[in-house]
Design a protein around this motif. Sequence first.
Motif, PDB file in Angstrom:
ATOM      1  N   THR A 268      75.889  -9.115   8.306  1.00 55.90           N
ATOM      2  CA  THR A 268      74.788  -8.314   7.771  1.00 55.90           C
ATOM      3  C   THR A 268      73.439  -8.908   8.142  1.00 55.90           C
ATOM      4  O   THR A 268      72.543  -8.215   8.635  1.00 55.90           O
ATOM      5  CB  THR A 268      74.919  -8.228   6.236  1.00 55.90           C
ATOM      6  N   ASN A 269      73.278 -10.187   7.919  1.00 55.52           N
ATOM      7  CA  ASN A 269      71.998 -10.839   8.206  1.00 55.52           C
ATOM      8  C   ASN A 269      71.685 -10.838   9.695  1.00 55.52           C
ATOM      9  O   ASN A 269      70.540 -10.602  10.105  1.00 55.52           O
ATOM     10  CB  ASN A 269      72.031 -12.278   7.689  1.00 55.52           C
ATOM     11  N   LEU A 270      72.692 -11.078  10.521  1.00 53.26           N
ATOM     12  CA  LEU A 270      72.474 -11.147  11.961  1.00 53.26           C
ATOM     13  C   LEU A 270      72.106  -9.780  12.537  1.00 53.26           C
ATOM     14  O   LEU A 270      71.188  -9.669  13.370  1.00 53.26           O
ATOM     15  CB  LEU A 270      73.731 -11.692  12.640  1.00 53.26           C
ATOM     16  N   ALA A 271      72.801  -8.738  12.110  1.00 53.50           N
ATOM     17  CA  ALA A 271      72.502  -7.395  12.607  1.00 53.50           C
ATOM     18  C   ALA A 271      71.099  -6.962  12.190  1.00 53.50           C
ATOM     19  O   ALA A 271      70.367  -6.365  12.985  1.00 53.50           O
ATOM     20  CB  ALA A 271      73.544  -6.402  12.089  1.00 53.50           C
ATOM     21  N   ALA A 272      70.710  -7.254  10.944  1.00 52.76           N
ATOM     22  CA  ALA A 272      69.365  -6.897  10.479  1.00 52.76           C
ATOM     23  C   ALA A 272      68.302  -7.621  11.293  1.00 52.76           C
ATOM     24  O   ALA A 272      67.279  -7.029  11.678  1.00 52.76           O
ATOM     25  CB  ALA A 272      69.225  -7.235   8.993  1.00 52.76           C
ATOM     26  N   SER A 273      68.530  -8.889  11.567  1.00 58.14           N
ATOM     27  CA  SER A 273      67.556  -9.678  12.323  1.00 58.14           C
ATOM     28  C   SER A 273      67.391  -9.141  13.741  1.00 58.14           C
ATOM     29  O   SER A 273      66.266  -8.984  14.234  1.00 58.14           O
ATOM     30  CB  SER A 273      68.001 -11.139  12.369  1.00 58.14           C
ATOM     31  N   CYS A 274      68.500  -8.841  14.400  1.00 57.33           N
ATOM     32  CA  CYS A 274      68.439  -8.326  15.768  1.00 57.33           C
ATOM     33  C   CYS A 274      67.833  -6.924  15.793  1.00 57.33           C
ATOM     34  O   CYS A 274      67.103  -6.577  16.727  1.00 57.33           O
ATOM     35  CB  CYS A 274      69.837  -8.308  16.385  1.00 57.33           C
ATOM     36  N   GLY A 275      68.115  -6.135  14.775  1.00 57.97           N
ATOM     37  CA  GLY A 275      67.506  -4.813  14.689  1.00 57.97           C
ATOM     38  C   GLY A 275      66.000  -4.889  14.511  1.00 57.97           C
ATOM     39  O   GLY A 275      65.247  -4.139  15.138  1.00 57.97           O
ATOM     40  N   PHE A 318      79.556  -9.611  17.563  1.00 56.64           N
ATOM     41  CA  PHE A 318      79.286  -8.201  17.806  1.00 56.64           C
ATOM     42  C   PHE A 318      78.236  -7.637  16.853  1.00 56.64           C
ATOM     43  O   PHE A 318      77.812  -6.492  17.006  1.00 56.64           O
ATOM     44  CB  PHE A 318      80.573  -7.379  17.721  1.00 56.64           C
ATOM     45  N   ALA A 319      77.813  -8.422  15.868  1.00 61.98           N
ATOM     46  CA  ALA A 319      76.706  -7.995  15.016  1.00 61.98           C
ATOM     47  C   ALA A 319      75.414  -7.890  15.827  1.00 61.98           C
ATOM     48  O   ALA A 319      74.528  -7.092  15.501  1.00 61.98           O
ATOM     49  CB  ALA A 319      76.512  -8.974  13.860  1.00 61.98           C
ATOM     50  N   VAL A 320      75.316  -8.688  16.887  1.00 62.63           N
ATOM     51  CA  VAL A 320      74.107  -8.656  17.727  1.00 62.63           C
ATOM     52  C   VAL A 320      73.961  -7.306  18.439  1.00 62.63           C
ATOM     53  O   VAL A 320      72.928  -6.634  18.290  1.00 62.63           O
ATOM     54  CB  VAL A 320      74.103  -9.820  18.726  1.00 62.63           C
ATOM     55  N   PRO A 321      74.950  -6.855  19.227  1.00 57.82           N
ATOM     56  CA  PRO A 321      74.780  -5.540  19.862  1.00 57.82           C
ATOM     57  C   PRO A 321      74.716  -4.384  18.864  1.00 57.82           C
ATOM     58  O   PRO A 321      74.031  -3.388  19.117  1.00 57.82           O
ATOM     59  CB  PRO A 321      76.014  -5.419  20.766  1.00 57.82           C
ATOM     60  N   ILE A 322      75.399  -4.512  17.723  1.00 60.94           N
ATOM     61  CA  ILE A 322      75.316  -3.442  16.728  1.00 60.94           C
ATOM     62  C   ILE A 322      73.890  -3.316  16.207  1.00 60.94           C
ATOM     63  O   ILE A 322      73.347  -2.210  16.088  1.00 60.94           O
ATOM     64  CB  ILE A 322      76.310  -3.696  15.576  1.00 60.94           C
ATOM     65  N   GLY A 323      73.244  -4.436  15.893  1.00 60.05           N
ATOM     66  CA  GLY A 323      71.858  -4.392  15.433  1.00 60.05           C
ATOM     67  C   GLY A 323      70.916  -3.859  16.491  1.00 60.05           C
ATOM     68  O   GLY A 323      70.043  -3.022  16.209  1.00 60.05           O
ATOM     69  N   ILE A 324      71.098  -4.312  17.736  1.00 59.61           N
ATOM     70  CA  ILE A 324      70.203  -3.899  18.825  1.00 59.61           C
ATOM     71  C   ILE A 324      70.379  -2.416  19.143  1.00 59.61           C
ATOM     72  O   ILE A 324      69.400  -1.660  19.226  1.00 59.61           O
ATOM     73  CB  ILE A 324      70.478  -4.749  20.073  1.00 59.61           C
TER      74      ILE A 324
END
Length: 480
Positions: A268-275, A318-324
Amino acid sequence: MSDALPSGLTEVSTGGDSLTADLNERYVAADMVWVVTSGALVWIMIPGVGLLYSGLARKKHALSLLWASLMAVCLVSFQWFFWGYSLVFGPGSSVFLGSLQNFCLMNVLGNNYAVSTVPDIVFCFFQGMFAMITGCLMVGGACERARLGPMMVFLFIWMTVVYCPIASWTWNGGGYAGKPGWLVTLGALDFAGGGPVHMSSGWGALAYALFCGKRNDPVTGKDLPKYKPHSVTSVVLGTVFLWFGWFGFNGGSSGDASIRGFYACVNTNLAASCGGLTWMFIDYFRSKGKWTTVGMCSGAIAGLVGITPAAGFVPVYFAVPIGIITAAVCNFAVDLKGVLRIDDGLDVWALHGVGGFVGSVLTGLFAADYVAALNGAEIDGGWLNHHYVQLGYQLAAATSTIAWSFAVTYIILFALDKVPFLKLRLSEEEEELGTDAAQIGEFTYQDSQIYIPEPIRSVKTGSKAAESDDAEAVPLPKDE
């Protein structure tokens, strides 16, 4: 308690009799603490939505958005108690909907410990928070032009005939003597509400916005007027509350204090940050070198929405590409609503409707069986596990959720608007005056530069008369 049990159920089915046994022994204390704490975290997201919406709105409508967030807490809490929980998770459920055997939370106390390590009452508390925030998100579709009384009637009906069925399809595992929801049987994956919360609220908000039409303000050329947020500080505070609460939103959806729930928090935190970074960089190049705060907040929320259905299914990288990807697509959706002339001033559709869809699709690609197994759940995974049909399941779930939410919402709105005392939209005069003055009679700011006494509205603000406090203050009828 046993005398009041639904037909076909036993004391064991509901956790036993508290007068003859210690029901606490049946459950895991750590799991109960984590789920209840997560529910409290989700609650704080609801005023967070109010702060976010209020900051994005104009001053003369700002209080009405804060009002709507707390109204949603109160109204949906009652609806969830009255029959919402039963319609989603009630015993003897069908593939489409629960039952009324838990009407007014009858027999909602414990359950068979072999089914869950937390009692029904804890699960009811946690899931009720999801219902509340869904309702709060959805009513944002008609910002600055909705009458508040009809909004409450509409929200109660919407929660009953839109949210409850979708939540039952997605999350009802069959319970006691019931059938699993049809999306559960299909094999669609939704960890924490990409469909029931985000897609249902986003596409419901789109129907609300389209039915009410655009705001009655001068339009230059063919473009919708672009209003700037009146308080970026409120936008930031709202985003902080949402981000903080989302750890409970996703982390608590494991249903226990397991590694899977905590793993979901990291995702959750990683996806929000990348987004947040993605949206901010996109805006940087489009706004000629400005690092926009609202853009960063919007991207963070987009990332949070995208990771919601995937948080307990996908490996952390995969939280990184999901956020981006979610942030980039949602940014494009904001532009698209301008092209289509959709007056969704708070971007509920662009962030939640579109973001939830993207997150659901990406879950079908990146879900991994070993992540779900962290608390004993068994899935076939997505493309990562060469389970290619999972993408089809995700698309089927997403499109059915979108179709039901949009179509049924529009039908409800059409019917309500035909009732004379339930007209959904403010009159032109009320809208120009502002929702706060026309519907509430209170204001977010008591500033003489914002509110001018009624008898002297035509007098310039620099005059002595304009500084009088003798008359009731109302907002200026111009955009601040």
